[in-house]
Design a protein around this motif. Structure first.
Motif, PDB file in Angstrom:
ATOM      1  N   GLY A 134      41.261  39.489  22.302  1.00  0.00           N
ATOM      2  CA  GLY A 134      40.897  38.410  23.214  1.00  0.00           C
ATOM      3  C   GLY A 134      39.927  38.823  24.287  1.00  0.00           C
ATOM      4  O   GLY A 134      39.335  37.983  24.967  1.00  0.00           O
ATOM      5  N   GLY A 135      39.768  40.155  24.481  1.00  0.00           N
ATOM      6  CA  GLY A 135      38.819  40.646  25.467  1.00  0.00           C
ATOM      7  C   GLY A 135      39.450  41.323  26.667  1.00  0.00           C
ATOM      8  O   GLY A 135      38.791  42.072  27.383  1.00  0.00           O
ATOM      9  N   PHE A 136      40.754  41.069  26.910  1.00  0.00           N
ATOM     10  CA  PHE A 136      41.420  41.625  28.085  1.00  0.00           C
ATOM     11  C   PHE A 136      42.749  42.262  27.680  1.00  0.00           C
ATOM     12  O   PHE A 136      43.541  41.650  26.956  1.00  0.00           O
ATOM     13  N   ASP A 137      43.007  43.463  28.181  1.00  0.00           N
ATOM     14  CA  ASP A 137      44.340  44.038  28.079  1.00  0.00           C
ATOM     15  C   ASP A 137      45.251  43.362  29.107  1.00  0.00           C
ATOM     16  O   ASP A 137      44.778  42.836  30.118  1.00  0.00           O
ATOM     17  N   ALA A 138      46.541  43.413  28.865  1.00  0.00           N
ATOM     18  CA  ALA A 138      47.495  42.805  29.790  1.00  0.00           C
ATOM     19  C   ALA A 138      47.350  43.393  31.194  1.00  0.00           C
ATOM     20  O   ALA A 138      47.436  42.671  32.194  1.00  0.00           O
ATOM     21  N   SER A 139      47.097  44.700  31.273  1.00  0.00           N
ATOM     22  CA  SER A 139      46.968  45.357  32.585  1.00  0.00           C
ATOM     23  C   SER A 139      45.730  44.873  33.330  1.00  0.00           C
ATOM     24  O   SER A 139      45.743  44.746  34.564  1.00  0.00           O
ATOM     25  N   GLU A 140      44.655  44.584  32.594  1.00  0.00           N
ATOM     26  CA  GLU A 140      43.428  44.083  33.227  1.00  0.00           C
ATOM     27  C   GLU A 140      43.655  42.695  33.823  1.00  0.00           C
ATOM     28  O   GLU A 140      43.188  42.395  34.935  1.00  0.00           O
ATOM     29  N   ILE A 141      44.359  41.848  33.097  1.00  0.00           N
ATOM     30  CA  ILE A 141      44.651  40.514  33.610  1.00  0.00           C
ATOM     31  C   ILE A 141      45.537  40.600  34.842  1.00  0.00           C
ATOM     32  O   ILE A 141      45.305  39.916  35.850  1.00  0.00           O
ATOM     33  N   GLN A 142      46.542  41.457  34.793  1.00  0.00           N
ATOM     34  CA  GLN A 142      47.429  41.595  35.945  1.00  0.00           C
ATOM     35  C   GLN A 142      46.676  42.129  37.153  1.00  0.00           C
ATOM     36  O   GLN A 142      46.912  41.696  38.294  1.00  0.00           O
ATOM     37  N   ASP A 143      45.737  43.055  36.932  1.00  0.00           N
ATOM     38  CA  ASP A 143      44.928  43.576  38.038  1.00  0.00           C
ATOM     39  C   ASP A 143      44.088  42.470  38.680  1.00  0.00           C
ATOM     40  O   ASP A 143      43.953  42.410  39.913  1.00  0.00           O
ATOM     41  N   LEU A 144      43.511  41.602  37.852  1.00  0.00           N
ATOM     42  CA  LEU A 144      42.718  40.487  38.382  1.00  0.00           C
ATOM     43  C   LEU A 144      43.593  39.535  39.197  1.00  0.00           C
ATOM     44  O   LEU A 144      43.203  39.086  40.286  1.00  0.00           O
ATOM     45  N   LEU A 145      44.783  39.228  38.687  1.00  0.00           N
ATOM     46  CA  LEU A 145      45.682  38.328  39.410  1.00  0.00           C
ATOM     47  C   LEU A 145      46.144  38.957  40.728  1.00  0.00           C
ATOM     48  O   LEU A 145      46.242  38.273  41.759  1.00  0.00           O
ATOM     49  N   ASN A 146      46.417  40.251  40.700  1.00  0.00           N
ATOM     50  CA  ASN A 146      46.811  40.945  41.932  1.00  0.00           C
ATOM     51  C   ASN A 146      45.677  40.940  42.947  1.00  0.00           C
ATOM     52  O   ASN A 146      45.898  40.748  44.149  1.00  0.00           O
ATOM     53  N   MET A 147      44.452  41.138  42.464  1.00  0.00           N
ATOM     54  CA  MET A 147      43.293  41.142  43.360  1.00  0.00           C
ATOM     55  C   MET A 147      43.101  39.767  43.994  1.00  0.00           C
ATOM     56  O   MET A 147      42.775  39.664  45.186  1.00  0.00           O
ATOM     57  N   MET A 148      43.311  38.707  43.209  1.00  0.00           N
ATOM     58  CA  MET A 148      43.205  37.350  43.759  1.00  0.00           C
ATOM     59  C   MET A 148      44.212  37.141  44.882  1.00  0.00           C
ATOM     60  O   MET A 148      43.924  36.484  45.877  1.00  0.00           O
ATOM     61  N   GLU A 149      45.396  37.698  44.704  1.00  0.00           N
ATOM     62  CA  GLU A 149      46.457  37.512  45.690  1.00  0.00           C
ATOM     63  C   GLU A 149      46.203  38.321  46.956  1.00  0.00           C
ATOM     64  O   GLU A 149      46.460  37.850  48.072  1.00  0.00           O
ATOM     65  N   MET A 150      45.659  39.511  46.806  1.00  0.00           N
ATOM     66  CA  MET A 150      45.478  40.400  47.955  1.00  0.00           C
ATOM     67  C   MET A 150      44.174  40.132  48.700  1.00  0.00           C
ATOM     68  O   MET A 150      44.112  40.222  49.926  1.00  0.00           O
ATOM     69  N   ASN A 151      43.115  39.783  47.949  1.00  0.00           N
ATOM     70  CA  ASN A 151      41.791  39.626  48.569  1.00  0.00           C
ATOM     71  C   ASN A 151      40.994  38.608  47.766  1.00  0.00           C
ATOM     72  O   ASN A 151      40.173  38.966  46.925  1.00  0.00           O
ATOM     73  N   PHE A 152      41.258  37.323  48.009  1.00  0.00           N
ATOM     74  CA  PHE A 152      40.669  36.269  47.192  1.00  0.00           C
ATOM     75  C   PHE A 152      39.141  36.259  47.300  1.00  0.00           C
ATOM     76  O   PHE A 152      38.441  36.118  46.293  1.00  0.00           O
ATOM     77  N   ILE A 153      38.628  36.427  48.500  1.00  0.00           N
ATOM     78  CA  ILE A 153      37.175  36.426  48.701  1.00  0.00           C
ATOM     79  C   ILE A 153      36.549  37.615  47.980  1.00  0.00           C
ATOM     80  O   ILE A 153      35.501  37.500  47.336  1.00  0.00           O
TER      81      ILE A 153
END
Length: 268
Positions: A134-153
């Motif tokens: 699909g293009g993303f490992d599970a860890s990559e998706i979780q990292d993106l979601l964590n980044m959105m939560e910690m520093n959305f801008i």
């Protein structure tokens, strides 16, 4: 309380034609993203634009975390818009996650749909070893979601140029970044989670209408393996590999995008 569906989703109806065509924006965007595409259809089609609840000028008071914890909540809205406008045999043009939203809506009520056009679509963003990329490992998706939560801008600034993938046209990435940043961070994160963790592979065979798959030559969000998978598993699908690069060809290459959609509809 009766909900005004058209106001809730900021529905706009344009054009001088009879055949209805709906344009559904992807994650982090709104209906304005279709502004370069719409002029190519206004003369011959009844053009319908709308914003998903939580995006654009939709009525945010109707955002329900339970309803929109699944793509079917957004698909329900699409069906309600079609019902409110009393449309049948509509052409649905979906960008990115909205391609699957349209697919789910068509399964729910196939009489409302004539064709589905999928731009940068993916039935599953996460890799599912060993058979699905699909293009993303599970860890990559979780990292993106964590980044959105910690520093959305910071997430928006990081993600926009990766998704747009037209480094010589920085204004496009800047527009996308502004679009990301205009969203409520909590709603945007939930929509991202619902999008990137979704799995619509099991629904593909149930799609009742023919589809066009527009696959960009290089797409960091929906790689060509995903486009090929869709074409293989969607009955009555047509696959077109675009010259355009990036995940937003309707912004970066609107002429090619418009031409391929019109050619497909003319041949249908």
């Amino acid at each position: 309380m009766t909900i005004d569906i058209l106001a809730r989703n900021n529905v706009k109806v344009l054009g001088r034609g009879e055949q209805p065509i709906l344009f559904a924006h992807g994650f982090g965007c709104d209906q304005d993203m279709w502004r370069y595409i719409v002029p190519g259809f206004e003369a011959d089609y009844r053009v319908v634009l709308f914003d998903h609840v939580g995006s654009g000028r939709s009525q945010i008071q109707y955002y329900d975390t339970d309803k929109y914890s699944d793509l079917r909540g957004y698909a329900q809205d699409v069906n309600e818009i079609l019902d409110a406008l009393q449309l049948e045999d509509a052409i649905f043009v979906g960008h990115s996650v909205s391609s699957m939203i349209g697919l789910l809506a068509s399964i729910r009520d196939g009489s409302r749909f004539k064709r589905i056009v999928m731009i940068g679509a993916s039935p599953r963003y996460m890799n599912d070893s060993p058979d699905y990329f699909g293009g993303f490992d599970a860890s990559e998706i979780q990292d993106l979601l964590n980044m959105m939560e910690m520093n959305f801008i910071g997430w928006a600034s990081y993600m926009a140029p990766i998704a747009m993938q037209n480094p010589d046209r920085g204004e496009l990435a800047e527009e996308l970044e502004r679009s990301f940043c205009s969203k409520d961070p909590h709603i945007a994160r939930q929509f991202a989670e619902v999008t990137f963790l979704s799995d619509c592979r099991g629904e593909l065979a149930r799609t009742p209408v023919p589809s066009l798959i527009l696959q960009c030559a290089e797409d960091s969000i929906a790689p060509i393996e995903v486009g090929n998978y869709l074409h293989e598993h969607l009955k009555n699908s047509t696959f077109r590999l675009m010259n355009a690069k990036g995940h937003y060809p309707h912004l970066s290459h609107p002429e090619e995008t418009t031409s391929l959609i019109r050619q497909y509809l003319a041949d249908a």
